[in-house]
Design an enzyme around this catalytic site. Structure first.
Site, PDB file in Angstrom:
ATOM      1  N   HIS A   4      52.576  44.186  31.462  1.00 43.76           N
ATOM      2  CA  HIS A   4      53.794  43.365  31.421  1.00 43.76           C
ATOM      3  C   HIS A   4      54.510  43.332  32.777  1.00 43.76           C
ATOM      4  CE1 HIS A   4      55.392  47.345  30.253  1.00 43.76           C
ATOM      5  NE2 HIS A   4      56.538  46.941  30.774  1.00 43.76           N
ATOM      6  N   CYS A  41      62.077  21.625   7.772  1.00 39.05           N
ATOM      7  CA  CYS A  41      62.714  22.087   6.536  1.00 39.05           C
ATOM      8  C   CYS A  41      63.261  20.934   5.697  1.00 39.05           C
ATOM      9  CB  CYS A  41      63.832  23.065   6.867  1.00 39.05           C
ATOM     10  SG  CYS A  41      65.158  22.320   7.854  1.00 39.05           S
TER      11      CYS A  41
END
Length: 185
Positions: free
Chosen positions: A73, A158
């Site tokens: 990372h 949705c």
């Protein structure tokens, strides 16, 4: 001139499938694109799809180190010319605004040098986007140097209609290219 290196962070939104086209188009334009995924985003789109289109490994688990002599990372953050998080959920926005680094996207974001441009493209339900907590978190991220690529108003997955749909890929790519061209001046 070196190849520009983009980190594409993908969080768990139904619009995660659009990250495939983003990775593909950015790669075709000559950018090196490393995809960072949250664990939950892999339920919406497979890492293999993004790896195939970016032609680079996809990074999901902070604890997986590919080389013993490097911290993955940190190396990803050091190589970055730009961080783009698209889609950015309310969850990932809240984590970044609070300094929580508990997945690959947030951990790499926290490891970036402060001068690396950071673009964030929210995608969520209208009421989640309008929620005062989300709006406060976006203001905080802007204070930390993030630039928001605002969501569109549309019929959402949705069934609600309103602001919250991920910006178009054309809009996102335009923001990436404008940001990188400003940085190279």
């Amino acid at each position: 001139m070196h190849q520009k290196h983009i980190l594409l962070g993908v969080s768990a939104s139904i619009s995660a499938y659009k990250a495939a086209d983003l990775a593909n188009e950015l790669t075709k334009r000559g950018y090196a694109v490393d995809v960072l995924m949250t664990q939950n985003s892999t339920k919406f789109i497979t890492p293999l799809t993004l790896q195939t289109l970016s032609k680079r490994p996809v990074h999901i688990d902070v604890m997986v180190e590919h080389r013993a002599d490097l911290v993955n990372h940190i190396e990803l953050a050091k190589q970055a010319d730009l961080l783009l998080i698209a889609p950015a959920t309310a969850n990932i926005i809240g984590k970044l605004a609070s300094g929580i680094a508990d997945d690959m996207v947030t951990t790499v974001a926290m490891a970036l040098k402060t001068d690396v441009p950071k673009l964030i493209a929210p995608a969520m339900n209208t009421y989640m986007y309008q929620n005062p907590v989300t709006q406060k978190n976006l203001v905080r991220l802007k204070e930390f140097g993030y630039k928001e690529i605002e969501p569109r108003e549309a019929l959402l997955a949705c069934g609600d209609f309103g602001r919250g749909a991920l910006a178009t890929n054309a809009t996102i790519i335009q923001a990436v290219e404008a940001t990188l061209s400003q940085r190279s001046l």
